[in-house]
Design a protein around this motif. Sequence first.
Motif, PDB file in Angstrom:
ATOM      1  N   ASN A  97      90.565 -33.387   0.291  1.00  0.00           N
ATOM      2  CA  ASN A  97      91.285 -34.268  -0.626  1.00  0.00           C
ATOM      3  C   ASN A  97      90.536 -35.566  -0.903  1.00  0.00           C
ATOM      4  N   ASN A  98      90.061 -36.218   0.144  1.00  0.00           N
ATOM      5  CA  ASN A  98      89.460 -37.535  -0.021  1.00  0.00           C
ATOM      6  C   ASN A  98      87.977 -37.478  -0.380  1.00  0.00           C
ATOM      7  N   GLY A  99      87.263 -36.493   0.181  1.00  0.00           N
ATOM      8  CA  GLY A  99      85.887 -36.290  -0.249  1.00  0.00           C
ATOM      9  C   GLY A  99      85.832 -35.839  -1.696  1.00  0.00           C
ATOM     10  N   GLY A 100      86.781 -34.972  -2.067  1.00  0.00           N
ATOM     11  CA  GLY A 100      86.872 -34.563  -3.469  1.00  0.00           C
ATOM     12  C   GLY A 100      87.175 -35.740  -4.371  1.00  0.00           C
ATOM     13  N   GLY A 101      88.107 -36.601  -3.924  1.00  0.00           N
ATOM     14  CA  GLY A 101      88.420 -37.788  -4.706  1.00  0.00           C
ATOM     15  C   GLY A 101      87.214 -38.692  -4.871  1.00  0.00           C
ATOM     16  N   HIS A 102      86.414 -38.824  -3.814  1.00  0.00           N
ATOM     17  CA  HIS A 102      85.225 -39.679  -3.885  1.00  0.00           C
ATOM     18  C   HIS A 102      84.171 -39.093  -4.816  1.00  0.00           C
ATOM     19  N   VAL A 103      83.861 -37.805  -4.673  1.00  0.00           N
ATOM     20  CA  VAL A 103      82.796 -37.229  -5.493  1.00  0.00           C
ATOM     21  C   VAL A 103      83.221 -37.113  -6.960  1.00  0.00           C
ATOM     22  N   ASN A 104      84.485 -36.791  -7.198  1.00  0.00           N
ATOM     23  CA  ASN A 104      84.953 -36.669  -8.581  1.00  0.00           C
ATOM     24  C   ASN A 104      84.927 -38.012  -9.300  1.00  0.00           C
ATOM     25  N   HIS A 105      85.423 -39.050  -8.616  1.00  0.00           N
ATOM     26  CA  HIS A 105      85.445 -40.361  -9.265  1.00  0.00           C
ATOM     27  C   HIS A 105      84.053 -40.951  -9.413  1.00  0.00           C
ATOM     28  N   SER A 106      83.177 -40.692  -8.448  1.00  0.00           N
ATOM     29  CA  SER A 106      81.811 -41.197  -8.554  1.00  0.00           C
ATOM     30  C   SER A 106      81.125 -40.626  -9.792  1.00  0.00           C
ATOM     31  N   MET A 107      81.387 -39.367 -10.093  1.00  0.00           N
ATOM     32  CA  MET A 107      80.889 -38.771 -11.332  1.00  0.00           C
ATOM     33  C   MET A 107      81.547 -39.412 -12.545  1.00  0.00           C
ATOM     34  N   PHE A 108      82.861 -39.580 -12.487  1.00  0.00           N
ATOM     35  CA  PHE A 108      83.673 -40.040 -13.616  1.00  0.00           C
ATOM     36  C   PHE A 108      83.187 -41.380 -14.155  1.00  0.00           C
ATOM     37  N   TRP A 109      82.963 -42.350 -13.250  1.00  0.00           N
ATOM     38  CA  TRP A 109      82.550 -43.679 -13.732  1.00  0.00           C
ATOM     39  C   TRP A 109      81.207 -43.626 -14.443  1.00  0.00           C
ATOM     40  N   THR A 110      80.314 -42.759 -14.002  1.00  0.00           N
ATOM     41  CA  THR A 110      78.953 -42.775 -14.547  1.00  0.00           C
ATOM     42  C   THR A 110      78.843 -42.123 -15.911  1.00  0.00           C
ATOM     43  N   ILE A 111      79.776 -41.243 -16.258  1.00  0.00           N
ATOM     44  CA  ILE A 111      79.652 -40.555 -17.550  1.00  0.00           C
ATOM     45  C   ILE A 111      80.443 -41.254 -18.641  1.00  0.00           C
ATOM     46  N   MET A 112      80.975 -42.442 -18.339  1.00  0.00           N
ATOM     47  CA  MET A 112      81.660 -43.238 -19.346  1.00  0.00           C
ATOM     48  C   MET A 112      80.917 -44.555 -19.540  1.00  0.00           C
ATOM     49  N   GLY A 113      81.192 -45.189 -20.664  1.00  0.00           N
ATOM     50  CA  GLY A 113      80.593 -46.488 -20.898  1.00  0.00           C
ATOM     51  C   GLY A 113      80.982 -47.035 -22.257  1.00  0.00           C
ATOM     52  N   PRO A 114      80.746 -48.335 -22.459  1.00  0.00           N
ATOM     53  CA  PRO A 114      81.018 -48.924 -23.772  1.00  0.00           C
ATOM     54  C   PRO A 114      80.077 -48.344 -24.814  1.00  0.00           C
ATOM     55  N   ASN A 115      80.502 -48.373 -26.052  1.00  0.00           N
ATOM     56  CA  ASN A 115      79.693 -47.848 -27.166  1.00  0.00           C
ATOM     57  C   ASN A 115      79.387 -46.363 -26.984  1.00  0.00           C
TER      58      ASN A 115
ATOM     59  N   MET B 190      76.284 -42.877   8.430  1.00  0.00           N
ATOM     60  CA  MET B 190      76.474 -44.017   7.537  1.00  0.00           C
ATOM     61  C   MET B 190      77.754 -43.823   6.728  1.00  0.00           C
ATOM     62  N   ALA B 191      78.607 -44.830   6.720  1.00  0.00           N
ATOM     63  CA  ALA B 191      79.892 -44.722   6.025  1.00  0.00           C
ATOM     64  C   ALA B 191      79.695 -44.691   4.516  1.00  0.00           C
ATOM     65  N   PHE B 192      80.547 -43.938   3.835  1.00  0.00           N
ATOM     66  CA  PHE B 192      80.526 -43.917   2.377  1.00  0.00           C
ATOM     67  C   PHE B 192      81.098 -45.224   1.834  1.00  0.00           C
ATOM     68  N   THR B 193      80.589 -45.670   0.703  1.00  0.00           N
ATOM     69  CA  THR B 193      81.014 -46.932   0.107  1.00  0.00           C
ATOM     70  C   THR B 193      81.368 -46.733  -1.365  1.00  0.00           C
ATOM     71  N   LEU B 194      82.128 -47.677  -1.894  1.00  0.00           N
ATOM     72  CA  LEU B 194      82.562 -47.609  -3.286  1.00  0.00           C
ATOM     73  C   LEU B 194      81.400 -47.939  -4.220  1.00  0.00           C
ATOM     74  N   PRO B 195      81.042 -47.047  -5.141  1.00  0.00           N
ATOM     75  CA  PRO B 195      79.970 -47.366  -6.088  1.00  0.00           C
ATOM     76  C   PRO B 195      80.445 -48.418  -7.085  1.00  0.00           C
ATOM     77  N   GLU B 196      79.558 -49.336  -7.403  1.00  0.00           N
ATOM     78  CA  GLU B 196      79.911 -50.370  -8.369  1.00  0.00           C
ATOM     79  C   GLU B 196      79.909 -49.802  -9.783  1.00  0.00           C
ATOM     80  N   LEU B 197      80.806 -50.321 -10.613  1.00  0.00           N
ATOM     81  CA  LEU B 197      80.770 -49.975 -12.030  1.00  0.00           C
ATOM     82  C   LEU B 197      79.568 -50.647 -12.677  1.00  0.00           C
ATOM     83  N   THR B 198      78.989 -49.996 -13.661  1.00  0.00           N
ATOM     84  CA  THR B 198      77.863 -50.587 -14.390  1.00  0.00           C
ATOM     85  C   THR B 198      78.331 -51.305 -15.657  1.00  0.00           C
ATOM     86  N   TYR B 199      79.634 -51.430 -15.814  1.00  0.00           N
ATOM     87  CA  TYR B 199      80.225 -52.098 -16.964  1.00  0.00           C
ATOM     88  C   TYR B 199      81.500 -52.787 -16.497  1.00  0.00           C
ATOM     89  N   ASP B 200      81.983 -53.714 -17.283  1.00  0.00           N
ATOM     90  CA  ASP B 200      83.191 -54.458 -16.938  1.00  0.00           C
ATOM     91  C   ASP B 200      84.423 -53.556 -17.055  1.00  0.00           C
TER      92      ASP B 200
END
Length: 208
Positions: free
Chosen positions: A74-92, A1-11
């Motif tokens: 390079n690219n798997g690292g980019g995917h796993v690092n960014h997937s973590m990055f979006w989830t640990i940030m948020g408004p407020n 199954m191909a990897f896909t871009l995770p959606e942001l949970t915020y704008d």
Amino acid sequence: MAFTLPELTYDTAALEPHIDAQTMGLHHGKHHQTYITNLNNALSEHTQLHGLSLQELMKKVGELPENIRTAVRNNGGGHVNHSMFWTIMGPNGGGDATGEVGAAIARDFGTFEDFKKKFNEAGTKQFGSGWVFVTADQAGKLEIVARPNQDTPLMEGKSVLMGNDVWEHAYYLKYQNRRADYLNAWWNVVNWDAVNARFAAIKTGEFI
């Protein structure tokens, strides 16, 4: 199954003024998507690897076929690092670390300000592109580490609690060459509830 871009949970504008909407849109929709596309292309003919999770793939990167090892690193690292990055940030977000993470920081680094200073110094001193991470083991011990490019501590069998992207594409539109200013501002968008959820998962033995 191909990897896909995770959606942001915020704008994409939700982290303003600390991270601007244009940077978020490009960073998530373009840079991260490129890593995923390149990763899927590298794996396309290696069906024996298609059952591995992203985390398993990165832990085994040194065992992968030589002709795709660098692309996956390079690219798997980019995917796993960014997937973590979006989830640990948020408004407020922002403020001092809370819960078990806050207690672990106090135990391993002293004050929260001491922790932030050491983290920011590691990010500032990372030469060229890279990341600054906090790793955690099952006992809850924390460590600050910096890695070049899209390397991840997962490749060393370490779990990533949190991390900040210090590639120029993460901050240059707003902060230009002022990486230190970006690192300082980033603390205003950290979602400590999400970081605590990762901490709980790591302590149960789950690599995330």
